[in-house]
Design a protein around this motif. Sequence first.
Motif, PDB file in Angstrom:
ATOM      1  N   HIS A  68       0.835  -1.203   0.000  1.00  8.35           N
ATOM      2  CA  HIS A  68       0.000   0.000   0.000  1.00  8.35           C
ATOM      3  C   HIS A  68       0.874   1.259   0.000  1.00  8.35           C
ATOM      4  N   ARG A  69       0.247   2.356  -0.414  1.00 12.32           N
ATOM      5  CA  ARG A  69       0.928   3.664  -0.410  1.00 12.32           C
ATOM      6  C   ARG A  69       0.549   4.339   0.903  1.00 12.32           C
ATOM      7  N   VAL A  70       1.512   4.425   1.800  1.00 10.58           N
ATOM      8  CA  VAL A  70       1.184   4.755   3.187  1.00 10.58           C
ATOM      9  C   VAL A  70       1.785   6.088   3.619  1.00 10.58           C
ATOM     10  N   VAL A  71       0.959   6.857   4.312  1.00 13.19           N
ATOM     11  CA  VAL A  71       1.414   8.069   4.992  1.00 13.19           C
ATOM     12  C   VAL A  71       1.166   7.852   6.479  1.00 13.19           C
ATOM     13  N   GLY A  72       2.167   8.156   7.285  1.00 11.96           N
ATOM     14  CA  GLY A  72       2.003   8.063   8.739  1.00 11.96           C
ATOM     15  C   GLY A  72       2.174   9.437   9.360  1.00 11.96           C
ATOM     16  N   VAL A  73       1.234   9.838  10.198  1.00 10.48           N
ATOM     17  CA  VAL A  73       1.375  11.123  10.888  1.00 10.48           C
ATOM     18  C   VAL A  73       1.261  10.897  12.390  1.00 10.48           C
ATOM     19  N   ASP A  74       2.042  11.671  13.125  1.00  6.66           N
ATOM     20  CA  ASP A  74       1.985  11.607  14.586  1.00  6.66           C
ATOM     21  C   ASP A  74       2.462  12.940  15.141  1.00  6.66           C
ATOM     22  N   VAL A  75       1.945  13.301  16.303  1.00  8.51           N
ATOM     23  CA  VAL A  75       2.287  14.587  16.912  1.00  8.51           C
ATOM     24  C   VAL A  75       3.653  14.546  17.601  1.00  8.51           C
ATOM     25  N   VAL A  94       5.293  14.853  11.026  1.00 10.72           N
ATOM     26  CA  VAL A  94       4.852  15.276  12.359  1.00 10.72           C
ATOM     27  C   VAL A  94       3.651  16.196  12.177  1.00 10.72           C
ATOM     28  N   SER A  95       2.524  15.813  12.766  1.00 13.56           N
ATOM     29  CA  SER A  95       1.319  16.620  12.607  1.00 13.56           C
ATOM     30  C   SER A  95       0.344  16.294  13.731  1.00 13.56           C
ATOM     31  N   ASP A  96      -0.335  17.333  14.203  1.00 10.73           N
ATOM     32  CA  ASP A  96      -1.395  17.116  15.188  1.00 10.73           C
ATOM     33  C   ASP A  96      -2.683  16.816  14.440  1.00 10.73           C
ATOM     34  N   LEU A  97      -3.350  15.755  14.834  1.00  7.64           N
ATOM     35  CA  LEU A  97      -4.567  15.342  14.112  1.00  7.64           C
ATOM     36  C   LEU A  97      -5.662  16.400  14.184  1.00  7.64           C
ATOM     37  N   THR A  98      -5.628  17.265  15.199  1.00  2.00           N
ATOM     38  CA  THR A  98      -6.653  18.314  15.271  1.00  2.00           C
ATOM     39  C   THR A  98      -6.445  19.381  14.199  1.00  2.00           C
ATOM     40  N   GLU A  99      -5.235  19.386  13.620  1.00  2.00           N
ATOM     41  CA  GLU A  99      -4.923  20.393  12.591  1.00  2.00           C
ATOM     42  C   GLU A  99      -4.552  19.735  11.272  1.00  2.00           C
ATOM     43  N   LEU A 100      -4.953  18.485  11.093  1.00  2.00           N
ATOM     44  CA  LEU A 100      -4.502  17.711   9.934  1.00  2.00           C
ATOM     45  C   LEU A 100      -4.961  18.359   8.623  1.00  2.00           C
TER      46      LEU A 100
END
Length: 196
Positions: A68-75, A94-100
């Motif tokens: 799969h073509r995967v993106v992972g985000v985490d704060v 690096v990203s906050d899910l509230t501001e994704l």
Amino acid sequence: MTLPRWFTDTSDDHSQWYIERFRKLAEEGADLAGEARLVDAVVPPGSAVLDAGCGPGRVAGELHRRGHRVVGVDVDPELIAAAEADHPGPVYEVSDLTELELEDRRFDAIVVAGNVLVFVAEGTEPLVLERLAAHLRPGGKLLIGCRLDRDYGVDALDVHAEAAGLRRTQRFATWDLDPFTPDSDFAVSIFVAPSA
Ligand SMILES: C[S@@+](CC[C@H](N)C(=O)[O-])C[C@H]1O[C@@H](n2cnc3c(N)ncnc32)[C@H](O)[C@@H]1O
């Protein structure tokens, strides 16, 4: 940004402890792929998948290995660094899910594994669900696994997901699809975004 409980309600060395815990489990040959197996089963080959709150990359890495073509985000930058080192292949951010706000991304599926919802800042769950829904393609799937012994339960999850425009299609007690009952202490919920 209100700080997530991952930072406010844990000890200073929690991130490193978490990274080492999964490195050790991997060395011991533990089965760490349950969440990825289920995601892989419900999307076509080569899908675009977002691992939201990916931590040190366990699920993202396995989905990448499955094509799969995967993106992972985490704060947490410490966890993203570990994900890049331990599970290269996916795109990590690096990203906050509230501001994704990922550019040009409409995912076939989003996976939220490992109790992320109990670690976001208190009261931000509706916003997180709204941001996740905004990153699904029409008909895309959101899979969320979460323990139920904290103050955020399945009733609130259903209300907030529906407010985000998502429809729940299934609920299980485990990532291996054991039946969900009123006594379950964990829930895996699958929601779908409206078709175009
Ligand atoms: C228990 S860990 C699970 C990590 C990974 N999904 C796994 O299964 O190993 C919870 C994760 O939620 C992330 N998290 C908590 N609040 C977040 C937020 N607001 N935005 C992005 N990630 C968040 C933490 O940084 C942490 O990586």
